[in-house]
Enzyme design. Structure first.
Site: not given
Ligand SMILES: Cc1ncc(COP(=O)(O)O)c(C=O)c1O
Length: 399
Positions: A138, A223, A252
């Site tokens: 994700f 990520d 986050k």
């Molecule tokens: C691993 C990862 N990358 C990217 C995101 C996206 O982050 P945002 O909701 O701050 O755009 C998330 C959100 O849950 C995530 O868990």
């Protein structure tokens, strides 16, 4: 205003992008929150792995008050001391040389994708731009990051999607080897998949990806938006496995709930962003980065990654004991540090609802997993209490 009235207005005036729980949270302290009817909950969602220092941490509140009363926002046309200090601190504690600040995880990943494509073009053919990402991963909800997220359920209705993305199974180095070709710019991977179900790859997976990238002249992007900032018991989840990336994305927990994103990179990669090639209005402003500075310094000074490793071991022990007690209900338990999941047989929404009724807030992940991401400051007594509530919820006992 009571919860019923709030929910009526919510139904009427908000776009229904998320299936919300029938609760309105109005106050928090540490690992506890209270709803608009005064009911107390143990918060094992941490705002989805955001509130690492817990709710209303005095140092975070102090910085917010002070910075809001001093200087909230100035544009990136000026040097911003808090931004510079936070960038230096992040670099001092990671593989990275340089940082670009934005406002969210999706934006941090957008920047990573743009950086990788520009770098690849400057280091190869002009048609090099493909990003290979993992099934079950994700990466966000913007058009590029939702496309980097392989699952079709996130794409449906938003086509046409941008091109230049390829998917391979997670935890399969050979699949990546087969997918890399002359058009590949980068591999994008979460060291541990969060939303996908807290999926932990085999030892050697990330090192295998690093080797492939080095051989093919392709960039490796981690990520760490969910796994970074001590969540898995080390400051960065990549430390469990050894290899460092060329680019890492954060968001986050970096400012404990104040919106922020960060894209970290080596000098070699970062130099492709020259003035005018990328930008942001809010990203890295004095408020967000002052809070980030307090959060990151506190994390280091109070050794919260180590604490998360210790408390996480207790959590995992208790969850494994719970699996032994309810073998027909819990089919698997996984976790590292304070990011844990249990696969359950009953519909996961039922389990989450049963926990909530009994005063414990938990998340879902993957197809049928309950995910736990309490604040890193959670104490052992709260972990024990959370697992007791989970036990009663699984057994269907009274609140
Ligand atoms: C691993 C990862 N990358 C990217 C995101 C996206 O982050 P945002 O909701 O701050 O755009 C998330 C959100 O849950 C995530 O868990």
């Amino acid at each position: 205003m009571d919860t019923k009235q709030l929910m009526e207005w919510s139904d009427k005036h908000l776009m229904a992008f998320a299936k919300r729980y029938p609760v309105a949270l109005v106050r928090g302290e540490g690992a506890r929150v209270w709803d608009s009817d005064g009911k107390e909950y143990l918060d094992f969602t941490g705002g989805i792995a955001v509130t690492a220092l817990g709710h209303c941490h005095p140092k975070v509140v102090g910085t917010m008050r002070e910075q809001a009363a001093t200087l909230l926002h100035v544009s990136n046309l000026f040097h911003i001391p808090q931004q510079i200090h936070l960038a230096k601190l992040l670099c001092d504690h990671s593989f990275a040389d340089r940082v670009f600040f934005s406002n969210s995880g999706a934006e941090a990943n957008e920047t990573a994708i743009k950086l990788a494509r520009k770098w690849a073009k400057e280091h190869g053919a002009s048609d090099r731009g493909d990003i290979i990402s993992m099934r079950g991963g994700f990466h966000g909800r913007t058009l590029a990051t939702v496309t980097a997220t392989a699952q079709e359920k996130y794409h449906h209705g938003f086509e046409p999607l941008p091109g230049g993305f390829k998917y391979v199974p997670f935890n399969d180095v050979r699949a990546v080897e087969r997918a890399i070709d002359s058009r590949t710019a980068a591999i994008l991977v979460e060291p541990i998949q969060g939303e996908g179900g807290v999926n932990i790859p085999d030892d050697g997976y990330l090192a295998g990806l690093r080797k492939l990238c080095d051989e093919a002249g392709v960039l490796l992007i981690f990520d760490e938006i969910q796994t970074g900032m001590g969540r898995t018991g080390t400051l960065w989840a990549y430390e469990h496995a050894g290899p460092t990336p060329d680019i890492m994305t954060l968001a986050k927990a970096l400012a404990n709930g104040v919106p922020i994103g960060a894209t970290l990179a080596t000098d070699d990669v970062a130099q492709v962003l020259t003035p005018g090639t990328h930008g942001t209005t809010f990203g890295g402003n004095p408020f967000a980065t002052a809070v980030g500075l307090t959060v990151f310094s506190t994390l280091i000074e109070e050794k919260l990654p180590e604490r998360a490793a210790r408390t996480g071991r207790l959590l995992l022990d208790r969850l494994r004991a719970l699996q032994k007690k309810h073998p027909s209900v819990i089919t698997d338990v996984r976790g590292r540090g304070l990011l844990a999941a249990l696969d359950v047989v009953p519909p996961v929404g039922t389990v989450v609802g049963a926990c909530r009724e009994r005063g414990l807030l938990v998340l879902t992940a993957g197809d049928n997993a309950v995910r736990l991401a309490p604040p890193l400051v959670v104490d052992e007594a709260s972990v024990e209490r959370g697992v007791e509530i989970l036990d009663r919820a699984l057994a269907g006992g009274g609140a």
